[in-house]
Write an enzyme that holds these catalytic residues in place. Structure first.
Site: not given
Ligand code: PGA
Length: 250
Positions: A10-12, A95, A212, A233-234
């Site tokens: 998920n690149w946001k 989300h 995370s 995400g990250g």
């Molecule tokens: P994160 O995000 O891996 O940066 O914690 C996960 C997400 O929001 O899908």
């Protein structure tokens, strides 16, 4: 039938177009030939280009959100039909950033989820409790209510339903749920799917963990029985770390 793990990035609201294309190409090149499904959800404006750049590879391209109406006067919104038109095959709904930062109501999240599913795309429906909800013993209740946004009489193909369990306190914080905490909630989710649908359906739905997840903790989480992938995400913003998580699912 064992469930094929699904790792989705998920690149946001990240990347420029050039970075998005670089990242997609790097991931597409490194996808193992089988045993795991891999997808990315770029910002809307780059989905088309990322689909083109990953042609001929096994990379699935999806969206982070959508609107539930088909077409019409909904300024700024994007319809499921438009996403399909440019080659997106899956879409997230609910989300935690949509729920808690953009203040989407459960009703809106539910309408979007059904629009995705009824449009023929794969639905990744995100659920997860906030820290105060976990601390006050309400985590399961919150997740249960978020799962109730889905109507079993309208969703009948388990291969197109994915649940992403993302404890809000673990998203972007560096603080991951322990393997046991994840497995416990995933099993609760699967039991609830079984109650609301049936055993075969529940056993076929993939339940991703998100929050995370990174190369260092992916293996431990992914080897638990009811953890069938990850929503990242990250660590999805670098091909190397994302692919390390993909490989940890094998
Ligand atoms: P994160 O995000 O891996 O940066 O914690 C996960 C997400 O929001 O899908």
């Amino acid at each position: 039938m064992p469930r094929t793990p699904f790792i989705a990035g998920n690149w946001k609201m990240n990347t420029t177009k050039a970075q998005a294309l670089d990242l997609a190409r790097g991931i597409a090149r490194g996808i193992p030939s089988g045993g795991v499904q891999v997808g990315v959800a770029p910002p809307f404006v780059y989905i088309d280009a990322v689909v083109q750049a990953s042609r001929g590879s096994n990379l699935l391209v999806g969206a982070q959100d959508c609107y539930f109406e088909k077409f019409g006067a909904f300024t700024g919104e994007i319809a499921v039909e438009q996403l399909k038109d440019i080659g997106a095959t899956f879409c997230l709904t609910g989300h935690s950033e949509r729920r808690h930062v953009l203040r989407e109501s459960p009703d809106l999240v539910g309408r979007k989820a059904h629009a995705v599913y009824e449009g023929g795309m794969t639905l990744i429906h995100c659920v997860g409790e906030k820290l105060d909800e976990r601390d006050s013993g309400k985590a399961q209740k919150v997740v249960e209510q978020q799962l109730e946004e889905l109507d079993p009489s309208k969703i009948d193909d388990p291969s197109r339903l994915v649940i992403a369990y993302e404890p809000v306190w673990a998203i972007g914080t560096g603080r991951t749920a322990t393997d046991d905490q994840a497995q416990e909630m995933h099993l609760f989710i699967r039991d609830m799917l079984e109650r609301r649908w049936n055993t075969n359906f529940a056993n076929a739905v993939r339940i991703q963990y998100g929050g995370s997840m990174k190369p260092e903790n992916a293996k431990g989480l992914l080897k638990r029985n009811d953890v069938d992938g990850g929503l990242i995400g990250g660590a999805a913003l670098k091909a190397e770390s994302f692919l390390a998580i993909v490989n940890a699912a094998l």
